[in-house]
Design a protein around this motif. Structure first.
Motif, PDB file in Angstrom:
ATOM      1  N   LYS A   1       0.835  -1.193   0.000  1.00  0.00           N
ATOM      2  CA  LYS A   1       0.000   0.000   0.000  1.00  0.00           C
ATOM      3  C   LYS A   1       0.873   1.248   0.000  1.00  0.00           C
ATOM      4  CE  LYS A   1      -4.078   2.029   2.048  1.00  0.00           C
ATOM      5  NZ  LYS A   1      -5.130   2.016   3.040  1.00  0.00           N
ATOM      6  N   ILE A   2       0.361   2.306  -0.626  1.00  0.00           N
ATOM      7  CA  ILE A   2       1.038   3.608  -0.613  1.00  0.00           C
ATOM      8  C   ILE A   2       0.143   4.596   0.125  1.00  0.00           C
ATOM      9  CG2 ILE A   2       1.833   5.525  -2.064  1.00  0.00           C
ATOM     10  CD1 ILE A   2       2.484   3.371  -4.207  1.00  0.00           C
ATOM     11  N   TYR A   3       0.727   5.314   1.093  1.00  0.00           N
ATOM     12  CA  TYR A   3      -0.027   6.299   1.866  1.00  0.00           C
ATOM     13  C   TYR A   3       0.510   7.699   1.589  1.00  0.00           C
ATOM     14  CZ  TYR A   3      -1.016   2.273   4.990  1.00  0.00           C
ATOM     15  OH  TYR A   3      -1.383   1.059   5.515  1.00  0.00           O
ATOM     16  N   LEU A   4      -0.368   8.666   1.418  1.00  0.00           N
ATOM     17  CA  LEU A   4       0.048  10.058   1.471  1.00  0.00           C
ATOM     18  C   LEU A   4       0.206  10.434   2.948  1.00  0.00           C
ATOM     19  CD1 LEU A   4      -2.203  11.633  -1.314  1.00  0.00           C
ATOM     20  CD2 LEU A   4       0.121  10.720  -1.489  1.00  0.00           C
ATOM     21  N   ARG A   5       0.860  11.565   3.229  1.00  0.00           N
ATOM     22  CA  ARG A   5       1.221  11.914   4.604  1.00  0.00           C
ATOM     23  C   ARG A   5       0.015  11.895   5.557  1.00  0.00           C
ATOM     24  NH1 ARG A   5       4.061  17.492   5.105  1.00  0.00           N
ATOM     25  NH2 ARG A   5       5.852  16.356   4.289  1.00  0.00           N
ATOM     26  N   GLU A   6      -1.074  12.549   5.145  1.00  0.00           N
ATOM     27  CA  GLU A   6      -2.251  12.650   6.021  1.00  0.00           C
ATOM     28  C   GLU A   6      -2.842  11.265   6.290  1.00  0.00           C
ATOM     29  OE1 GLU A   6      -1.782  14.403   3.228  1.00  0.00           O
ATOM     30  OE2 GLU A   6      -1.166  16.272   4.228  1.00  0.00           O
ATOM     31  N   GLU A   7      -2.935  10.461   5.225  1.00  0.00           N
ATOM     32  CA  GLU A   7      -3.466   9.102   5.377  1.00  0.00           C
ATOM     33  C   GLU A   7      -2.638   8.310   6.376  1.00  0.00           C
ATOM     34  OE1 GLU A   7      -4.878   6.712   1.673  1.00  0.00           O
ATOM     35  OE2 GLU A   7      -3.325   8.094   1.012  1.00  0.00           O
TER      36      GLU A   7
ATOM     37  N   TYR B   1       4.452   7.395   1.947  1.00  0.00           N
ATOM     38  CA  TYR B   1       4.934   6.219   2.686  1.00  0.00           C
ATOM     39  C   TYR B   1       4.619   4.955   1.896  1.00  0.00           C
ATOM     40  CZ  TYR B   1       5.516   9.287   6.718  1.00  0.00           C
ATOM     41  OH  TYR B   1       5.938  10.300   7.553  1.00  0.00           O
ATOM     42  N   VAL B   2       5.554   3.994   1.949  1.00  0.00           N
ATOM     43  CA  VAL B   2       5.384   2.729   1.240  1.00  0.00           C
ATOM     44  C   VAL B   2       5.304   1.603   2.253  1.00  0.00           C
ATOM     45  CG1 VAL B   2       6.372   1.161  -0.474  1.00  0.00           C
ATOM     46  CG2 VAL B   2       6.803   3.598  -0.653  1.00  0.00           C
TER      47      VAL B   2
ATOM     48  N   LEU C   1       5.376  -2.342   2.605  1.00  0.00           N
ATOM     49  CA  LEU C   1       5.795  -3.508   1.836  1.00  0.00           C
ATOM     50  C   LEU C   1       5.066  -4.757   2.337  1.00  0.00           C
ATOM     51  CD1 LEU C   1       9.621  -2.717   1.820  1.00  0.00           C
ATOM     52  CD2 LEU C   1       7.961  -2.214   0.015  1.00  0.00           C
ATOM     53  N   THR C   2       5.022  -5.783   1.494  1.00  0.00           N
ATOM     54  CA  THR C   2       4.343  -7.018   1.900  1.00  0.00           C
ATOM     55  C   THR C   2       5.070  -7.705   3.054  1.00  0.00           C
ATOM     56  OG1 THR C   2       5.507  -8.087   0.059  1.00  0.00           O
ATOM     57  CG2 THR C   2       3.200  -7.505  -0.311  1.00  0.00           C
ATOM     58  N   SER C   3       6.306  -7.296   3.323  1.00  0.00           N
ATOM     59  CA  SER C   3       7.053  -7.837   4.466  1.00  0.00           C
ATOM     60  C   SER C   3       6.577  -7.222   5.782  1.00  0.00           C
ATOM     61  CB  SER C   3       8.545  -7.537   4.294  1.00  0.00           C
ATOM     62  OG  SER C   3       8.750  -6.128   4.223  1.00  0.00           O
ATOM     63  N   GLY C   4       5.704  -6.207   5.677  1.00  0.00           N
ATOM     64  CA  GLY C   4       5.195  -5.538   6.874  1.00  0.00           C
ATOM     65  C   GLY C   4       5.940  -4.261   7.218  1.00  0.00           C
ATOM     66  N   LYS C   5       7.084  -4.029   6.588  1.00  0.00           N
ATOM     67  CA  LYS C   5       7.868  -2.818   6.881  1.00  0.00           C
ATOM     68  C   LYS C   5       7.270  -1.613   6.155  1.00  0.00           C
ATOM     69  CE  LYS C   5      12.211  -5.336   7.424  1.00  0.00           C
ATOM     70  NZ  LYS C   5      13.588  -5.458   6.932  1.00  0.00           N
ATOM     71  N   ILE C   6       7.425  -0.454   6.771  1.00  0.00           N
ATOM     72  CA  ILE C   6       6.941   0.797   6.165  1.00  0.00           C
ATOM     73  C   ILE C   6       8.088   1.797   6.165  1.00  0.00           C
ATOM     74  CG2 ILE C   6       5.295   2.702   6.326  1.00  0.00           C
ATOM     75  CD1 ILE C   6       3.376   0.838   7.788  1.00  0.00           C
ATOM     76  N   TYR C   7       8.323   2.429   5.020  1.00  0.00           N
ATOM     77  CA  TYR C   7       9.342   3.482   4.908  1.00  0.00           C
ATOM     78  C   TYR C   7       8.709   4.741   4.327  1.00  0.00           C
ATOM     79  CZ  TYR C   7      12.948  -0.100   5.589  1.00  0.00           C
ATOM     80  OH  TYR C   7      13.728  -1.101   6.108  1.00  0.00           O
ATOM     81  N   GLY C   8       9.091   5.884   4.880  1.00  0.00           N
ATOM     82  CA  GLY C   8       8.686   7.157   4.302  1.00  0.00           C
ATOM     83  C   GLY C   8       9.724   7.602   3.291  1.00  0.00           C
ATOM     84  N   CYS C   9       9.306   8.414   2.312  1.00  0.00           N
ATOM     85  CA  CYS C   9      10.269   8.911   1.327  1.00  0.00           C
ATOM     86  C   CYS C   9       9.690  10.146   0.631  1.00  0.00           C
ATOM     87  CB  CYS C   9      10.614   7.834   0.301  1.00  0.00           C
ATOM     88  SG  CYS C   9       9.193   7.164  -0.577  1.00  0.00           S
ATOM     89  N   ASP C  10      10.513  10.780  -0.207  1.00  0.00           N
ATOM     90  CA  ASP C  10      10.048  11.965  -0.948  1.00  0.00           C
ATOM     91  C   ASP C  10       9.230  11.567  -2.175  1.00  0.00           C
ATOM     92  OD1 ASP C  10      11.152  14.372   0.413  1.00  0.00           O
ATOM     93  OD2 ASP C  10      13.009  13.246   0.179  1.00  0.00           O
ATOM     94  N   PHE C  11       9.625  10.481  -2.833  1.00  0.00           N
ATOM     95  CA  PHE C  11       8.830   9.953  -3.946  1.00  0.00           C
ATOM     96  C   PHE C  11       9.257   8.522  -4.249  1.00  0.00           C
ATOM     97  CE2 PHE C  11      12.441  11.938  -6.086  1.00  0.00           C
ATOM     98  CZ  PHE C  11      12.747  11.065  -7.121  1.00  0.00           C
ATOM     99  N   ILE C  12       8.476   7.868  -5.084  1.00  0.00           N
ATOM    100  CA  ILE C  12       8.690   6.455  -5.417  1.00  0.00           C
ATOM    101  C   ILE C  12       8.957   6.343  -6.914  1.00  0.00           C
ATOM    102  CG2 ILE C  12       7.596   4.166  -5.451  1.00  0.00           C
ATOM    103  CD1 ILE C  12       5.652   5.480  -3.239  1.00  0.00           C
ATOM    104  N   VAL C  13       9.970   5.566  -7.277  1.00  0.00           N
ATOM    105  CA  VAL C  13      10.220   5.272  -8.700  1.00  0.00           C
ATOM    106  C   VAL C  13       9.666   3.889  -9.001  1.00  0.00           C
ATOM    107  CG1 VAL C  13      11.943   4.986 -10.515  1.00  0.00           C
ATOM    108  CG2 VAL C  13      12.318   6.662  -8.705  1.00  0.00           C
ATOM    109  N   SER C  14       8.719   3.831  -9.914  1.00  0.00           N
ATOM    110  CA  SER C  14       8.147   2.556 -10.336  1.00  0.00           C
ATOM    111  C   SER C  14       8.935   2.062 -11.543  1.00  0.00           C
ATOM    112  CB  SER C  14       6.671   2.761 -10.701  1.00  0.00           C
ATOM    113  OG  SER C  14       6.102   1.555 -11.139  1.00  0.00           O
ATOM    114  N   ALA C  15       9.754   1.039 -11.331  1.00  0.00           N
ATOM    115  CA  ALA C  15      10.598   0.497 -12.407  1.00  0.00           C
ATOM    116  C   ALA C  15      10.306  -0.998 -12.540  1.00  0.00           C
ATOM    117  CB  ALA C  15      12.068   0.750 -12.090  1.00  0.00           C
TER     118      ALA C  15
END
Length: 509
Positions: free
Chosen positions: A271-277, A308-309, A311-325
């Motif tokens: 799942k991808i969350y925006l800051r407020e979410e 915020y991203v 992951l299916t591993s359960g970990k969550i990381y915040g970042c400035d943006f995501i590159v979909s490759a």
């Protein structure tokens, strides 16, 4: 209500090619040479075309070349009978042998070649914090975002993800891959292990000048034809980037640090969350892992990030943006409506061994197509630069032969899969079934590895070589190419085949 502009009369042409990438331009160039008195129409959504330069046939099947972005006028100057139509295709009416462009102009063809490439397979659509990198404009957009970024997340494990993870500086990188090891498309776990130290090593100084002239659609002369066209068509898909697309781009983030990459393997984006979410979810995100700490002791992240991203591993990381490759999908959509094309399992237009689609007088080449012929035992289709050029060239050869009523032989380039590229500043050569594709457990591997210098792997079956991965300056590509093509029984050489003390070329000259 404004009066509609009168419909222009349909223009007729013996040959029409759609797509300004390598496949389309190569096809148009060959047709222009074969039929100098015919106009060849090249229809492309982008104001720039991709041209092959510095072409070098390294061996029978290996080739090296640069890809240069050029204004279409340069192509028209080189080939006076190529006429570039700068517009996307709105509709194909195959029964009438007609295409209609976004500009409303109709073109009637005798033979048509579709080379419209592929588009990025984004992990989510219409999210301003998720970027795909496919063409010059999206690469420029990525560079602008990166300059302000302190941390990004890369999702994917193909060529673009590999290059980004190595090239980016001044920014923390979380790299999420669904496989166990990096570069799964190109390497096995052993080769990945060989490359990993490069992610934390100090990079060599880049060359002072890039070896190619770079053009960008938005960075041309202000007010120029190219810039105006780019502004008028911001959503058009440009053709794919060149093999060393990152040269000439400043891939530097906002932090004063060099390489900082953390790999999260065997996971995908949940799942991808925006800051407020994210704040409302009351979940916690992790700080950037330093020296791979014990997961139980992973620190919570105090910083607030735009996205915020999870992951299916359960970990969550915040970042400035995501590159979909995460790869590409064939760009077939504009051509399907009202046309009964047969599509391959990957969504591409199926082509036979003469690059014919399932509809009369329509051919396809490059990323848009899916080969349906019985391939050579050591060749497979991959959506790579080399195959785009080869298919474009071969499609033109087939179109010409069909027009002139002449027979066509299958091109030799389809006898052996052969690709040369560069990853992590190492030369990489892939030959045949380099990852034992389709061989099941009925094969054996032979390896030779000198840390930091070279990695050599060969795939053997019943004493015969079927594939190879060569990383570094091994000078083995031509010898191994011949051994795969000749299918010589190599059983008697055993491990000596890769013994560095033995000059293998002396055996097989």
């Amino acid at each position: 209500m404004a009066a509609q502009s009168p419909q222009l009369a349909a223009r007729r042409s013996r040959f029409v090619v759609v797509g300004g990438g390598i496949a389309g331009v190569t096809c148009a160039e060959r047709l222009a040479t074969e039929f100098p008195s015919d106009d060849i129409l090249l229809v492309t959504a982008s104001p720039l075309i991709k041209a092959v330069t510095n072409f070098k046939q390294v061996s029978r099947t290996l080739e090296e070349f640069d890809v240069e972005e050029q204004a279409s006028s340069i192509l028209e100057k080189r080939y006076p009978n190529i006429k570039v139509i700068q517009s996307g295709v709105k509709q194909l009416k195959s029964e009438e042998h007609k295409i209609i462009t976004e500009a409303g102009q109709e073109y009637i063809y005798e033979k048509l070649c579709l080379c419209a490439g592929a588009r990025p397979k984004l992990i989510t659509e219409r999210n301003p914090f998720v970027l795909g990198i496919r063409d010059t404009d999206s690469a420029g957009e990525f560079q602008k975002h990166l300059a302000r970024a302190k941390r990004i997340t890369i999702v994917g494990n193909g060529g673009i993800a590999l290059e980004l993870a190595y090239e980016i500086e001044g920014c923390e990188v979380i790299w999420a891959i669904k496989d166990k090891a990096i570069g799964n498309t190109f390497f096995d776990a052993g080769a990945a292990e060989f490359l990993i130290p490069k992610l934390s090593a100090v990079k060599p100084e880049p060359p002072i000048a890039c070896k190619r002239t770079k053009y960008t659609t938005a960075g041309g002369i202000p007010g120029s034809e190219i810039e105006q066209s780019a502004a008028a068509n911001p959503g058009e898909i440009g053709s794919a980037l060149g093999p060393d697309w990152h040269e000439g781009l400043c891939l530097k983030g906002a932090k004063e640090l060099s390489h900082k990459v953390h790999i999260e393997s065997l996971c995908e984006v949940k799942k991808i969350y925006l800051r407020e979410e994210f704040q409302q979810s009351e979940k916690v995100s992790l700080a950037f892992p330093i020296d791979q700490p014990d997961e139980k002791n992973a620190e919570m992240d105090e910083e607030r990030w735009p996205v915020y991203v999870e992951l299916t591993s359960g970990k969550i990381y915040g970042c400035d943006f995501i590159v979909s490759a995460t790869g590409v999908v064939p760009n077939v959509q504009p051509f399907l409506d009202g046309n009964n094309f047969v599509l391959g399992g990957d969504g591409g237009l199926t082509v036979d061994k003469y690059m014919h689609t399932s509809l009369p007088d329509i051919y396809a080449a490059g990323d848009i197509c899916t080969t349906s012929w019985e391939p050579s035992p050591v060749w497979q289709q991959m959506r790579l630069w080399t195959q785009a050029r080869q298919m474009g060239w071969y499609a033109a050869k087939c179109m010409a032969a069909d027009t002139l009523g002449e027979p066509t032989d299958m091109d030799f380039c389809f006898e052996l899969f052969a690709h040369v590229t560069k990853f992590f500043n190492y030369k990489v050569v892939l030959l045949g079934k380099y990852n034992a594709q389709g061989l099941g457990s009925d094969h054996e591997l032979m390896l030779r590895c000198t840390k930091g210098q070279e990695y050599v792997k060969v795939v053997m079956q019943n004493g015969r070589m079927l594939g190879a991965v060569l990383i570094g300056e091994t000078d083995l590509e031509e010898t191994f190419e011949n051994l795969i093509l000749n299918q010589m029984d190599l059983s008697r050489y055993g491990e000596d085949l890769l013994d560095p003390r033995i000059d293998i070329e002396d055996y097989f000259d």
